[in-house]
Write a protein that holds these residues in place. Structure first.
Motif, mmCIF file in Angstrom:
data_model
loop_
_atom_site.group_PDB
_atom_site.id
_atom_site.type_symbol
_atom_site.label_atom_id
_atom_site.label_comp_id
_atom_site.label_asym_id
_atom_site.label_seq_id
_atom_site.Cartn_x
_atom_site.Cartn_y
_atom_site.Cartn_z
ATOM 1 N N MET A 47 -97.222 -27.289 0.938
ATOM 2 C CA MET A 47 -96.469 -27.778 -0.225
ATOM 3 C C MET A 47 -94.969 -27.793 0.052
ATOM 4 O O MET A 47 -94.267 -28.714 -0.365
ATOM 5 C CB MET A 47 -96.795 -26.939 -1.456
ATOM 6 C CG MET A 47 -98.164 -27.185 -2.013
ATOM 7 S SD MET A 47 -98.416 -26.193 -3.483
ATOM 8 C CE MET A 47 -100.016 -26.783 -3.976
ATOM 9 N N LYS A 48 -94.462 -26.785 0.763
ATOM 10 C CA LYS A 48 -93.041 -26.772 1.121
ATOM 11 C C LYS A 48 -92.708 -27.974 2.003
ATOM 12 O O LYS A 48 -91.677 -28.615 1.822
ATOM 13 C CB LYS A 48 -92.669 -25.478 1.844
ATOM 14 C CG LYS A 48 -92.510 -24.285 0.931
ATOM 15 C CD LYS A 48 -92.090 -23.049 1.730
ATOM 16 C CE LYS A 48 -91.872 -21.857 0.823
ATOM 17 N NZ LYS A 48 -91.471 -20.657 1.588
ATOM 18 N N ARG A 53 -90.346 -33.327 2.659
ATOM 19 C CA ARG A 53 -90.500 -34.756 2.971
ATOM 20 C C ARG A 53 -90.079 -35.612 1.776
ATOM 21 O O ARG A 53 -89.403 -36.629 1.948
ATOM 22 C CB ARG A 53 -91.947 -35.079 3.337
ATOM 23 C CG ARG A 53 -92.264 -34.793 4.755
ATOM 24 C CD ARG A 53 -93.573 -35.486 5.168
ATOM 25 N NE ARG A 53 -93.948 -35.035 6.466
ATOM 26 C CZ ARG A 53 -94.940 -34.201 6.741
ATOM 27 N NH1 ARG A 53 -95.694 -33.747 5.759
ATOM 28 N NH2 ARG A 53 -95.192 -33.833 7.963
ATOM 29 N N ALA A 54 -90.533 -35.234 0.598
ATOM 30 C CA ALA A 54 -90.173 -36.005 -0.596
ATOM 31 C C ALA A 54 -88.664 -35.991 -0.795
ATOM 32 O O ALA A 54 -88.067 -37.025 -1.136
ATOM 33 C CB ALA A 54 -90.887 -35.430 -1.830
ATOM 34 N N ASP A 57 -87.152 -38.292 1.845
ATOM 35 C CA ASP A 57 -87.398 -39.686 1.471
ATOM 36 C C ASP A 57 -86.456 -40.122 0.356
ATOM 37 O O ASP A 57 -85.911 -41.227 0.382
ATOM 38 C CB ASP A 57 -88.851 -39.894 1.028
ATOM 39 C CG ASP A 57 -89.834 -39.840 2.181
ATOM 40 O OD1 ASP A 57 -89.386 -39.919 3.345
ATOM 41 O OD2 ASP A 57 -91.049 -39.702 1.916
ATOM 42 N N THR A 58 -86.266 -39.248 -0.613
ATOM 43 C CA THR A 58 -85.367 -39.562 -1.722
ATOM 44 C C THR A 58 -83.935 -39.734 -1.232
ATOM 45 O O THR A 58 -83.242 -40.678 -1.633
ATOM 46 C CB THR A 58 -85.436 -38.445 -2.792
ATOM 47 O OG1 THR A 58 -86.787 -38.308 -3.229
ATOM 48 C CG2 THR A 58 -84.555 -38.748 -3.974
ATOM 49 N N GLU A 59 -83.494 -38.842 -0.358
ATOM 50 C CA GLU A 59 -82.135 -38.944 0.187
ATOM 51 C C GLU A 59 -81.967 -40.224 0.998
ATOM 52 O O GLU A 59 -80.947 -40.905 0.894
ATOM 53 C CB GLU A 59 -81.805 -37.717 1.052
ATOM 54 C CG GLU A 59 -81.536 -36.458 0.249
ATOM 55 C CD GLU A 59 -80.356 -36.595 -0.692
ATOM 56 O OE1 GLU A 59 -79.267 -37.010 -0.262
ATOM 57 O OE2 GLU A 59 -80.529 -36.292 -1.896
ATOM 58 N N ASN A 60 -82.973 -40.557 1.812
ATOM 59 C CA ASN A 60 -82.898 -41.790 2.608
ATOM 60 C C ASN A 60 -82.844 -43.019 1.706
ATOM 61 O O ASN A 60 -82.083 -43.952 1.957
ATOM 62 C CB ASN A 60 -84.089 -41.887 3.566
ATOM 63 C CG ASN A 60 -83.982 -40.890 4.696
ATOM 64 O OD1 ASN A 60 -82.908 -40.402 5.014
ATOM 65 N ND2 ASN A 60 -85.113 -40.568 5.301
ATOM 66 N N MET A 61 -83.659 -43.014 0.653
ATOM 67 C CA MET A 61 -83.657 -44.147 -0.275
ATOM 68 C C MET A 61 -82.301 -44.236 -0.983
ATOM 69 O O MET A 61 -81.751 -45.334 -1.150
ATOM 70 C CB MET A 61 -84.772 -44.015 -1.311
ATOM 71 C CG MET A 61 -84.846 -45.188 -2.269
ATOM 72 S SD MET A 61 -86.175 -45.050 -3.460
ATOM 73 C CE MET A 61 -87.561 -45.287 -2.391
#
Length: 182
Positions: A47-48, A53-54, A57-61
């Protein structure tokens, strides 16, 4: 007394057996609990990783969207500039006409003022003319339409600009169409 001793021994044996069984049950429960704890630890690690990863992904987006927004803002004038360039070309051709007629000269002055305003608008928006005449040919910003031998000029130098080229900030709007020396 022997019965009492036997009974006592039997009780001790039963008690030992019960103790051993209880200890075995407790050990099995401890082993089961350890397995559950290990499984939960692995699930927490997974989960960590999923959360990391989430987040990534959010930062990259976020970065990609900011970059796209910056580019959209930076180059918002591109389409308008592309539509204005032929108008400026036509005005410059019209302004090259030589005349002595006073009425026509008044119109020429008006066209010169309009041309100056249009060029000023383009300049304020970051549209710059590509300086090509008497410069070495650069295939990144120029397109050679002709080659001609010319005395006193080394090979690869632009000797005539057929159509002006323009850049919007760091992007080419239109390459300069040129004649290059052989």
């Amino acid at each position: 007394m022997s019965k009492k001793k036997d009974k006592k021994i039997q009780e001790e044996v039963v008690e030992e057996t019960v103790k051993e069984e209880v200890v075995e049950e407790v050990q099995e429960e401890v082993i089961d609990d350890q397995k559950i704890i290990e499984a939960l630890k692995l699930e927490v690690i997974k989960m960590k990783n999923d959360v990391a990863r989430a987040y990534a992904d959010t930062e990259n987006m976020k970065k990609r969207l900011e970059k796209e927004a910056d580019n959209a803002k930076k180059y918002r004038f591109q389409q308008a500039a592309l539509e204005l360039l032929p108008i400026i070309d036509n005005m410059e051709m019209a302004l090259k006409v030589q005349t002595e007629d006073e009425t026509v000269l008044n119109y020429v002055k008006g066209f010169e003022m309009i041309h100056k305003q249009l060029v000023g608008v383009l300049d304020r928006e970051g549209v710059k003319e590509i300086e090509a005449l008497d410069k070495p040919f650069d295939y990144n910003i120029m397109q050679a339409l002709m080659q001609e031998a010319k005395e006193g000029v080394e090979s690869g130098i632009v000797i005539e600009v057929i159509q002006k080229g323009y850049m919007l900030k760091d992007r080419i709007l239109r390459p300069a169409l040129v004649k290059v020396s052989e």
